[in-house]
Motif scaffolding. Structure first.
Motif, mmCIF file in Angstrom:
data_model
loop_
_atom_site.group_PDB
_atom_site.id
_atom_site.type_symbol
_atom_site.label_atom_id
_atom_site.label_comp_id
_atom_site.label_asym_id
_atom_site.label_seq_id
_atom_site.Cartn_x
_atom_site.Cartn_y
_atom_site.Cartn_z
ATOM 1 N N ALA A 1 0.844 -1.204 0.000
ATOM 2 C CA ALA A 1 0.000 0.000 0.000
ATOM 3 C C ALA A 1 0.875 1.247 0.000
ATOM 4 N N TYR A 2 1.972 1.201 0.769
ATOM 5 C CA TYR A 2 2.863 2.363 0.826
ATOM 6 C C TYR A 2 3.485 2.627 -0.541
ATOM 7 N N ILE A 3 3.934 1.552 -1.189
ATOM 8 C CA ILE A 3 4.558 1.719 -2.510
ATOM 9 C C ILE A 3 3.539 2.309 -3.484
ATOM 10 N N LEU A 4 2.325 1.771 -3.456
ATOM 11 C CA LEU A 4 1.295 2.267 -4.381
ATOM 12 C C LEU A 4 0.946 3.724 -4.093
ATOM 13 N N ALA A 5 0.900 4.074 -2.804
ATOM 14 C CA ALA A 5 0.439 5.419 -2.452
ATOM 15 C C ALA A 5 1.531 6.463 -2.616
ATOM 16 N N LYS A 6 2.778 6.096 -2.336
ATOM 17 C CA LYS A 6 3.811 7.133 -2.228
ATOM 18 C C LYS A 6 4.999 6.949 -3.161
ATOM 19 N N VAL A 7 5.236 5.743 -3.676
ATOM 20 C CA VAL A 7 6.439 5.548 -4.494
ATOM 21 C C VAL A 7 6.108 5.571 -5.987
ATOM 22 N N VAL A 8 5.114 4.768 -6.359
ATOM 23 C CA VAL A 8 4.761 4.653 -7.775
ATOM 24 C C VAL A 8 4.140 5.969 -8.252
ATOM 25 N N VAL B 1 -0.536 4.012 -11.043
ATOM 26 C CA VAL B 1 -1.340 3.480 -9.935
ATOM 27 C C VAL B 1 -2.722 3.066 -10.436
ATOM 28 N N ALA B 2 -3.313 3.925 -11.291
ATOM 29 C CA ALA B 2 -4.654 3.613 -11.794
ATOM 30 C C ALA B 2 -4.662 2.262 -12.500
ATOM 31 N N THR B 3 -3.653 2.028 -13.339
ATOM 32 C CA THR B 3 -3.579 0.763 -14.066
ATOM 33 C C THR B 3 -3.327 -0.395 -13.107
ATOM 34 N N LEU B 4 -2.390 -0.198 -12.182
ATOM 35 C CA LEU B 4 -2.087 -1.261 -11.231
ATOM 36 C C LEU B 4 -3.326 -1.648 -10.433
ATOM 37 N N PHE C 1 -6.227 -10.949 1.123
ATOM 38 C CA PHE C 1 -5.146 -9.968 1.068
ATOM 39 C C PHE C 1 -5.649 -8.576 0.647
ATOM 40 N N LEU C 2 -6.514 -8.545 -0.358
ATOM 41 C CA LEU C 2 -6.962 -7.250 -0.888
ATOM 42 C C LEU C 2 -7.812 -6.480 0.113
ATOM 43 N N PHE C 3 -8.449 -7.207 1.042
ATOM 44 C CA PHE C 3 -9.263 -6.519 2.047
ATOM 45 C C PHE C 3 -8.380 -5.792 3.053
ATOM 46 N N MET C 4 -7.097 -6.154 3.090
ATOM 47 C CA MET C 4 -6.139 -5.395 3.883
ATOM 48 C C MET C 4 -5.564 -4.263 3.041
ATOM 49 N N LEU C 5 -5.208 -4.598 1.803
ATOM 50 C CA LEU C 5 -4.519 -3.628 0.948
ATOM 51 C C LEU C 5 -5.349 -2.358 0.733
ATOM 52 N N PHE C 6 -6.607 -2.508 0.365
ATOM 53 C CA PHE C 6 -7.386 -1.339 -0.054
ATOM 54 C C PHE C 6 -7.624 -0.335 1.070
ATOM 55 N N PRO C 7 -8.059 -0.767 2.255
ATOM 56 C CA PRO C 7 -8.218 0.252 3.314
ATOM 57 C C PRO C 7 -6.905 0.917 3.707
ATOM 58 N N GLY D 1 -6.096 3.323 1.149
ATOM 59 C CA GLY D 1 -7.027 4.445 1.255
ATOM 60 C C GLY D 1 -6.572 5.482 2.269
ATOM 61 N N SER D 2 -6.095 5.017 3.432
ATOM 62 C CA SER D 2 -5.675 6.002 4.435
ATOM 63 C C SER D 2 -4.304 6.584 4.098
ATOM 64 N N LEU D 3 -3.428 5.765 3.496
ATOM 65 C CA LEU D 3 -2.100 6.285 3.148
ATOM 66 C C LEU D 3 -2.174 7.338 2.042
ATOM 67 N N SER D 4 -3.121 7.167 1.130
ATOM 68 C CA SER D 4 -3.171 8.092 -0.008
ATOM 69 C C SER D 4 -3.613 9.486 0.432
#
Lengths: 284, 386, 303
Positions: free
Chosen positions: C107-114, C119-122, C181-187, C190-193
């Motif tokens: 989630a951190y990589i998606l929100a802050k690195v990429v 991100v939209a495509t991923l 796994f995705l039920f952890m990733l998305f929330p 969401g907060s990291l973004s």
């Protein structure tokens, strides 16, 4: 900004692994649908065949279960979308100390295991001599799917300007007209998303349906029952169909989103031009 | 076509908070009337009460002589223009304008024709099929006005509709709003915290503070003859002296400032002799002359030292202080015939008694006065605490 | 309620209240009450229901502690159902922690690195498994983990294995991690973004080490998302039915399977209800613990 390349490589590597981790199993599952083996597998590879798709099409119980699933999902959408939307509107406009309590009750179903929802639904309606069947599955599913709809609509309501309702009222609209012309059109994206989500949640649901279905079959229950009787690659063929539908849907949504984004950008640019013209007009 | 609005003893309570306190005012048919006051003074509440979104806790709102109690906003002959305009983002320009007709069941062709007509009236022809998002701020303003006019209201209510525009455009829209009002001859009730807007457009202004109507009068009278200290200091700038009014003769009183100065000034309404009060004099009513010049007969006068001189364009803003440490602000007109003192010069500061006013020291309005100090106005009345 | 009528009119308000009341009463509150009620009543033949023997009892709950069927665990002898219950809770916690350990960095990589555009495509790619049934997702692992399946074949290339994956609870853990796994990733994403990147840069600027930044800046901001993810994953794991049925060896049961057994094999709905209520209780306790520990509220969790 220490060692940016190292960090970047590390995170890209991790990202790639995660994507592969999420996607590869699905490819393997779909691929097994083409393997000419009596058991669902990709290894060893016995050669390519399409016969599992033919078998799937000729599997009458599966087809019946599919039809049941489809209509069940439609009913669930038809109940959960209005219910979830109504509750969201109520929660959004009700100013009362009881509001958090109502909110707590309404989100409880998504924090409750499906098994519990299924059993309690079954026990409650038994009291009115309503025995198990797909109608109970529908009610059980609605109890938590409506929560998803409600949360989506509530989120959308956050961006709604109450002034629009007042403006419409002030221009002489009745409450019904305000609802039809102003509120619902604004909520439309959330409602559509809610309906799609509700449909898929219903199709996928296993736990609640298992306890409430009585003797009726749905796709998930039918597949679940094969744990005992043994699987054939028909399941993989079915899985592949689901994957393709999902991928098509996702691509469609993405294309629409991009088009919408382009349109917004264009309108914004046009507005900026008008803004300039205004100021020049005054100066002249 | 147009109707008057009458508020009689209207009060609005939100719980224990009294947002509008016993307001009575009679707004004439075809009048451009502004409620002016700082934010939180209750002016928006009054507007929402007239439009029907809020029911008054006490008192009567009547439009065209008819009591409006129990009549919802959608059945009142009023049209409200919201602060953020509240244009419907999902409808095109013409659909927005024709919305009021649509909900009344008018056929589409008639709606479209009316929308086109109104777009011409607000000088926005050819914008009918545009999306709201592609309009400039000024154009949105015009669409909002057209939408309100479409329902042919007897009374138009405007809630600071110009506040989102930038300065130049805002001034331009003032003239335009006034012109539209004249042309349609509809009663306009306008809410603003911007004194410039209120003074420039209105036939009459009601100045509000803390839920109470402080003064209702023409812009000129509000400025020249404020009814109390709040009005004087909210509208325009002032030099303020705290002190005590001594005796009064023929409307002119002797004022003993706490700094020790004895000054003469007009006495405002309700100020009793030998009571605490404040003396107000506007910076542009104060003159400066070289120390050697002959003093004006009968004028209040003080010897001051110039502490700052700032060129403001149409006038020169001068700050000065006397040997007691009292500071003055003076606006010297940008006119070759008037002496502009250099920095650090000694000068004689004068103002005539009929240019200064002694008003009630309104403790009740002090809080909001200070709260508003930094908002919307470049500078404010100078308070001298000795 | 007056403000609702003012805003939407009487008709719409009545409709909204009716629908919500139906949902609250007939679909949520009353069914739960009936569940609790049934769990405290003995299992009786149909003709005795409502008769003199139909009185409140704790018997159904005591069945959980039945000492006649036990399982040896370390040096203890634990009633089998209790053992299954604790296994289920413990393994659900384990799965929750694994998904957090994997989900937080992703989630951190998606929100802050990429960068924003990829991100939209991923996300689109990641969304695909989410829309596909849990059953089919776990079924994929049934194929992968098969004794003669692709994973063991791959291990064989390196001279390792084969490993009997679907034995004990190994397969279940692998399957649950993948499925939820995705039920952890998305929330968490969401907060990291919503975290302002400037805050991270400011912390960096002040000389904080990367782990200090995470501990003091990023994780505190992500707390609502982490709490939400943990609650969802735990609840879904503890309530999972198909994954353990498919990926565990027959002797390694999940608590939900015991409940099902009471319902469909024992036809004893009362004991089943008692067990279901215990499951609900565990989930409720978990939610309140998370709320307490993370200092968040219910609205943060439901997103």
């Amino acid at each position: 900004m220490r060692k940016p390349t190292f960090t970047k490589t590390l995170s890209n590597g991790f990202l790639g692994l995660c994507i592969a981790y999420m996607v590869l199993p699905l490819i393997i599952m779909g691929g097994a649908g083409f393997n000419d083996s009596r058991f669902p597998s990709v290894y060893p590879w016995h050669g390519f065949t399409a016969r599992w798709f033919v078998d799937l099409w000729n599997d009458q119980p599966m087809l019946d279960a599919g039809i049941n699933t489809f209509f069940l999902a439609l009913v669930v959408v038809a109940i959960s979308v209005p219910t979830g939307t109504a509750a969201a509107l109520l929660l959004n406009s009700w100013q009362s100390k009881a509001r958090p309590v109502l909110f707590g009750i309404l989100i409880a179903p998504i924090l409750t295991p499906g098994v519990v929802v299924g059993i309690s639904t079954l026990l409650f309606w038994k009291e009115f001599n309503i025995s198990a069947g797909l109608h109970l599955s529908a009610l059980g599913q609605v109890s938590y799917i409506a929560t998803y709809v409600m949360l989506l609509v509530l989120a959308r309501l956050q961006s709604f300007d109450k002034g629009l309702e007042e403006a419409a009222l002030d221009l002489g609209a009745s409450h019904g007209q305000v609802m039809r012309r102003i509120v619902l059109p604004h909520l439309y994206p959330a409602i559509v998303l809610g309906a799609v989500l509700a449909f898929f949640q219903s199709v996928e649901n296993y736990n609640i349906t298992l306890f409430t279905r009585g003797s009726a079959q749905t796709l998930t229950v039918y597949i679940g029952s094969m744990v005992r009787t043994g699987f054939t690659p028909e399941i993989n063929a079915l899985g592949l169909l689901f994957i393709l539908i999902t991928v098509a849907g996702v691509i469609y949504v993405e294309l629409r989103r991009r088009r919408h984004e382009r349109r917004e950008l264009k309108l914004e640019a046009l507005a900026a031009i008008e803004e300039d013209k205004d100021l020049q007009g005054i100066a002249a | 076509m147009s109707e008057g609005v009458e508020l009689s003893d209207v009060s609005v309570n939100f719980g224990s908070f009294r947002a509008v306190n016993n307001v009575s005012v009679s707004i004439k048919s075809g009048e451009f009337f502004s409620f002016l006051g700082p934010s939180g003074c209750g002016k928006t509440t009054i507007l929402r009460t007239v439009s029907g979104f809020i029911a008054p806790s006490a008192g009567v709102v009547s439009i065209g002589g008819q009591d409006m109690a129990g009549i919802g906003p959608n059945r009142r002959p009023t049209a409200l223009i919201f602060q953020n305009l509240a244009l419907f983002p999902l409808m095109s320009v013409w659909e927005n304008i024709a919305f009021g007709l649509e909900v009344r069941g008018a056929p589409k062709a008639a709606r479209r024709a009316k929308a086109e007509e109104l777009l011409r009236l607000v000088d926005l022809p050819g914008a009918a099929d545009k999306a709201i998002a592609q309009l400039s701020g000024g154009q949105k303003q015009r669409v909002a006005i057209a939408r309100a006019l479409a329902v042919e209201p007897k009374v138009m209510l405007l809630d600071e509709p110009l506040s989102a525009l930038d300065l130049k455009l805002r001034q331009h829209m003032r003239t335009e709003l006034r012109a539209i009002q004249k042309r349609t001859n509809i009663t306009f009730i306008y809410i603003t915290h911007d004194q410039g807007e209120a003074l420039a457009m209105s036939d009459r202004i009601g100045v509000m503070s803390q839920g109470k109507l402080q003064q209702v009068d023409t812009p000129k009278n509000i400025y020249e003859n404020p009814a109390n200290g709040f009005v004087a200091s909210f509208v325009g700038e002032n030099n303020v002296f705290k002190g005590k009014l001594e005796d009064v003769q023929a409307g002119v009183g002797t004022f003993l400032a706490y700094g020790g100065e004895v000054l003469r000034a007009r006495v405002g309404p309700g100020v009793k002799a030998y009571s605490e009060a404040k003396l107000y004099v506007r910076p542009e009513r104060v003159t400066l002359s070289p120390l050697g010049a002959t003093p004006r007969r009968g004028a209040n006068s003080a010897a001051v030292k110039i502490t700052s001189v700032a060129f403001e364009g149409n006038f020169i803003s001068v700050n000065a202080s006397d040997n007691r440490g009292r500071r003055y602000t003076v606006q010297v007109p940008n006119d070759a015939s008037v002496w502009v003192p250099p920095l650090d010069a000694e000068a004689r500061l004068e103002f005539d008694p009929d240019k200064a006013t002694v008003l009630q020291d309104e403790l009740a309005v002090r809080d909001s006065e200070q709260g508003e100090n930094t908002r919307g106005r470049q500078s404010f009345a100078l308070e001298f605490a000795q | 309620m007056k403000e609702v009528v003012r805003r939407y009119g009487l008709g719409a308000t009545v409709l909204m209240v009716t629908l919500t009341a139906f949902w609250v009463l007939a679909l949520i509150v009353l069914p739960y009450l009936f569940l609790v009620d049934a769990s405290f009543r003995p299992f009786l033949p149909a003709d005795q229901v409502g008769g003199p023997n139909d009185h409140y009892t704790l018997q159904n709950y005591l069945t959980l502690l039945n000492p006649n069927a036990t399982k040896d665990f370390l040096f203890l002898s634990i009633p089998i159902h209790l053992y299954v219950f604790f296994q289920t809770v413990a393994l659900s916690c384990l799965v929750t922690m694994i998904t957090l350990a994997l989900g937080y960095p992703l989630a951190y990589i998606l929100a802050k690195v990429v960068n924003r555009r990829s991100v939209a495509t991923l996300f689109l790619i990641l969304l695909i498994p989410l829309w596909i049934s849990e059953l089919l997702r776990s079924f994929a692992w049934y194929i992968i983990l098969a004794y003669q399946g692709p994973l063991n074949a791959l291990l064989g290339l390196f001279g390792a294995g084969p490993i009997r994956w679907i034995s004990g609870y190994n397969g279940v853990i692998i399957g649950l991690v993948y499925t939820y796994f995705l039920f952890m990733l998305f929330p968490v994403y969401g907060s990291l973004s919503t975290l302002d990147t400037n805050q991270i840069e400011a912390a960096e600027d002040m000389g904080a080490r990367w782990w200090q930044i995470h501990r003091r800046v990023i994780i505190p901001h992500a707390k609502p998302g982490i709490a939400s993810g943990c609650v969802m994953v735990f609840m879904m794991c503890a309530g999972a039915l198909f994954v353990p049925k498919l990926l565990a060896s027959p002797s390694s049961r999940w608590f939900t399977e015991v409940i099902m057994q009471w319902f469909f094999e024992g036809l004893d709905w009362n004991t089943g209800s008692a067990y279901a209520f215990v499951l609900l209780l565990v989930c409720t306790i978990f939610v309140s613990l998370v709320i307490r520990i993370f200092k968040v509220n219910l609205a943060d969790i439901a997103r």
